[in-house]
Design a protein around this motif. Structure first.
Motif, PDB file in Angstrom:
ATOM      1  N   SER A 158      -0.502   2.943   1.197  1.00  0.00           N
ATOM      2  CA  SER A 158       0.602   3.660   1.229  1.00  0.00           C
ATOM      3  C   SER A 158       1.108   3.998   0.285  1.00  0.00           C
ATOM      4  O   SER A 158       1.579   4.336   0.183  1.00  0.00           O
ATOM      5  CB  SER A 158       1.282   1.657   1.718  1.00  0.00           C
ATOM      6  OG  SER A 158       1.300   0.875   0.841  1.00  0.00           O
ATOM      7  N   THR A 159      -0.006   3.747  -0.986  1.00  0.00           N
ATOM      8  CA  THR A 159       0.759   3.479  -1.836  1.00  0.00           C
ATOM      9  C   THR A 159       0.787   5.863  -2.907  1.00  0.00           C
ATOM     10  O   THR A 159       1.382   6.090  -3.271  1.00  0.00           O
ATOM     11  CB  THR A 159       0.524   3.228  -3.647  1.00  0.00           C
ATOM     12  OG1 THR A 159      -1.491   3.635  -3.359  1.00  0.00           O
ATOM     13  CG2 THR A 159       0.168   2.273  -2.838  1.00  0.00           C
ATOM     14  N   LEU A 160      -0.699   6.082  -1.624  1.00  0.00           N
ATOM     15  CA  LEU A 160      -1.004   7.863  -1.652  1.00  0.00           C
ATOM     16  C   LEU A 160      -0.114   8.614  -0.785  1.00  0.00           C
ATOM     17  O   LEU A 160      -0.394  10.209  -0.820  1.00  0.00           O
ATOM     18  CB  LEU A 160      -2.043   7.157  -1.076  1.00  0.00           C
ATOM     19  CG  LEU A 160      -3.446   6.807  -2.452  1.00  0.00           C
ATOM     20  CD1 LEU A 160      -4.619   7.042  -1.575  1.00  0.00           C
ATOM     21  CD2 LEU A 160      -3.249   7.143  -3.682  1.00  0.00           C
ATOM     22  N   ILE A 161       1.288   8.089  -0.340  1.00  0.00           N
ATOM     23  CA  ILE A 161       2.313   9.002   0.518  1.00  0.00           C
ATOM     24  C   ILE A 161       3.623   8.888   0.039  1.00  0.00           C
ATOM     25  O   ILE A 161       3.853   7.505  -0.166  1.00  0.00           O
ATOM     26  CB  ILE A 161       2.123   8.729   1.705  1.00  0.00           C
ATOM     27  CG1 ILE A 161       2.608   9.704   2.620  1.00  0.00           C
ATOM     28  CG2 ILE A 161       1.939   7.531   2.063  1.00  0.00           C
ATOM     29  CD1 ILE A 161       2.582   9.623   4.156  1.00  0.00           C
ATOM     30  N   HIS A 162       4.000   9.976  -0.763  1.00  0.00           N
ATOM     31  CA  HIS A 162       5.089  10.639  -0.402  1.00  0.00           C
ATOM     32  C   HIS A 162       5.991  10.096   0.471  1.00  0.00           C
ATOM     33  O   HIS A 162       5.679  10.639   0.866  1.00  0.00           O
ATOM     34  CB  HIS A 162       5.585  11.778  -1.745  1.00  0.00           C
ATOM     35  CG  HIS A 162       5.176  11.826  -3.329  1.00  0.00           C
ATOM     36  ND1 HIS A 162       5.646  11.360  -4.333  1.00  0.00           N
ATOM     37  CD2 HIS A 162       3.600  11.992  -3.630  1.00  0.00           C
ATOM     38  CE1 HIS A 162       4.484  11.202  -4.853  1.00  0.00           C
ATOM     39  NE2 HIS A 162       3.464  11.834  -4.765  1.00  0.00           N
ATOM     40  N   PRO A 163       7.554   9.713  -0.143  1.00  0.00           N
ATOM     41  CA  PRO A 163       7.809  10.046   1.058  1.00  0.00           C
ATOM     42  C   PRO A 163       8.795  10.947   1.427  1.00  0.00           C
ATOM     43  O   PRO A 163       8.611  12.160   0.395  1.00  0.00           O
ATOM     44  CB  PRO A 163       9.416   8.846   0.639  1.00  0.00           C
ATOM     45  CG  PRO A 163       9.170   8.617  -0.171  1.00  0.00           C
ATOM     46  CD  PRO A 163       8.184   9.053  -1.166  1.00  0.00           C
ATOM     47  N   LEU A 164       8.544  11.390   2.519  1.00  0.00           N
ATOM     48  CA  LEU A 164       8.724  12.579   3.406  1.00  0.00           C
ATOM     49  C   LEU A 164      10.638  13.184   3.102  1.00  0.00           C
ATOM     50  O   LEU A 164      11.788  12.136   2.961  1.00  0.00           O
ATOM     51  CB  LEU A 164       8.787  12.572   5.043  1.00  0.00           C
ATOM     52  CG  LEU A 164       7.276  12.511   4.772  1.00  0.00           C
ATOM     53  CD1 LEU A 164       6.554  12.346   6.774  1.00  0.00           C
ATOM     54  CD2 LEU A 164       6.553  13.710   4.478  1.00  0.00           C
TER      55      LEU A 164
END
Length: 348
Positions: A158-164
C-alpha cells in the motif's frame, strides 16, 4: 509448445526509449522483484504524449520518469495516462505522474474499484479489510503466522501506490481512443484482474496487451479476498478466446519480457495449459484437500510468502471453476477451512 517469434528490437535500458511501431515508444522501468522490470508504452499524440501504465510508486520509478520527461519527451506535455489495470507495478506511480504533468487518468471502473483496496488498510475500513482478508486466508488453510506475514506484505504494498487524482475518465469495452491520427480500440478482459484493458490499433497491427498475454509466463489468475466466490478463470479463458479474433500477424507489446509475434499460437498455448491444470487439480482432489494442501501438490516446491498467496489464490480459482462445473464439491471442516473433493459422479 510456445510458437511465438520475438520481435527484433533492442531492449531499452531503464529510462531509454525504443520505437516499436510508428508513434509507439517502448520504455522499461525497474521492479525490485524476481520479475525485475515492467514495460510501459508511450504514444505520440502529435502535440503531446499518451502514457500506457506507469510503474511502481517509489523513488526509483520517479527518478526514471524525471529523466524521461525532462529529456526524451521534453517539449510536449503528457496529456493522458491510460492504465491497463490496477496491479501495483502498473498503477503505483500513476497518481504522481498525473499530478506532475497535469495529465488525465483513464482506467476501467472495475480497476478503479480494485485500486481503492490499496488504501483500505490506512482508512476507516481498515478493521473490516483486515478481518475479511484474514478470514479468507484462514479458509485457504493458512496458519496465523502466514496470515500475519501476508497482512504485513499488504501494508508494504500500500506504500507503493500514490493516491489517484480526482479527474478520472472511465475506459469502456470497444470504446476508441484516437491518439495522433491512430485509433486504439479498448478490449476489456476479466480474470487476471477485475477489468483489464488492452489497446488494439488495427491500422498499426499492434496490441498493447498489459498482463493479459505474456510471451513465456502465464499471468496469475487468482480469487481475491474481496470476491471469494468469483470464477476468474472462466472469465479469463473466455477473454483469451475472444482475442483469437485479432489478426495472426499482430505485434504484441506485453507488460513484461519482449514484444512478439504469434498471438494466436500463444493464446492457444495458454488456454491448453490451463485446461491441463484443471485436469491435474481435479485428479488431485480424489482425496479431500485444503487449498494450501493443493498448492503444495501443484507447485511442488517451497514458496516465499507472497508467492504462496498467489499460488493459493490461483488454486482456488481452479477449484471455483471446477465447482461451477460440479466436478468438485466443497465443505468447511471443523476448523472453518475449505476442503475440496472430487465429485462422486466423475470417473477416470
Amino acid at each position: 509448445m510456445n510458437s511465438i517469434v520475438t520481435a527484433e528490437y533492442s531492449v531499452p535500458d531503464f529510462g531509454e526509449l525504443v520505437e516499436v511501431a510508428p508513434g509507439v515508444l517502448w520504455l522499461r522501468m525497474p521492479l525490485p522483484f524476481d520479475l525485475d522490470h515492467i514495460n510501459l508504452y508511450i504514444l505520440d499524440d502529435i502535440d503531446g504524449w499518451v502514457v500506457v501504465d506507469c510503474g511502481l510508486g517509489n523513488a526509483d520509478t520517479r527518478a526514471v520518469w524525471e529523466k524521461v520527461l525532462t529529456g526524451l519527451l521534453a517539449g510536449k506535455p503528457v496529456k493522458k495516462v491510460i492504465l491497463t489495470h490496477a496491479h501495483i507495478d502498473h498503477i503505483g506511480a500513476a497518481g504522481w505522474l498525473c499530478r506532475h504533468t497535469d495529465a488525465q487518468l483513464w482506467i476501467t471502473a472495475g480497476e478503479q474499484r480494485t485500486a481503492g483496496e490499496y488504501f483500505q488498510l490506512k482508512g476507516a475500513d481498515s478493521e473490516y479489510f483486515t478481518a475479511t482478508t484474514k478470514g479468507f486466508l484462514h479458509r485457504l488453510g493458512m496458519d496465523d503466522k502466514q496470515s500475519e506475514g501476508i497482512m504485513g506484505i499488504f501494508t508494504g504494498i500500500s506504500t507503493l501506490i500514490h493516491p489517484l487524482p480526482e479527474n478520472i475518465q472511465a475506459l469502456q469495452e470497444d470504446c476508441v481512443i484516437t491518439v495522433g491520427n491512430k485509433d486504439w480500440q479498448i478490449i476489456i478482459s476479466e480474470g487476471h484482474s477485475e477489468a483489464h484493458a488492452c489497446l488494439y490499433s488495427e491500422e498499426l497491427g499492434v496490441l498493447i496487451s498489459g498482463d493479459q498475454v505474456l510471451p513465456r509466463i502465464s499471468s496469475n489468475v487468482s480469487v481475491r479476498p474481496a470476491r471469494p466466490e468469483a470464477n476468474p478463470l472462466s472469465a479469463w479463458l473466455d477473454s483469451l478466446s475472444r482475442l483469437t479474433r485479432l489478426p495472426a500477424d499482430t505485434l504484441v507489446l506485453p507488460a513484461h519480457e519482449r514484444p512478439f509475434y504469434g498471438l494466436r499460437g500463444r493464446l492457444t498455448a495458454l488456454i491448453e495449459e490451463h485446461r491441463q491444470t484443471l485436469i491435474e487439480v481435479e485428479q488431485a482432489c480424489s482425496a479431500p484437500l485444503t487449498v494450501m494442501q493443493l498448492a503444495g501438490l501443484i507447485y511442488k516446491r517451497e514458496l516465499p510468502l507472497f508467492n504462496l498467496l498467489l499460488a493459493g489464490g490461483e488454486c482456488l480459482a481452479n477449484l471455483n471453476y471446477l465447482l461451477a462445473e460440479t466436478r468438485v464439491h466443497r465443505q468447511l471442516n471443523d476448523e472453518g477451512v475449505l476442503v475440496f473433493s472430487r465429485s462422486l459422479n466423475q470417473s477416470g
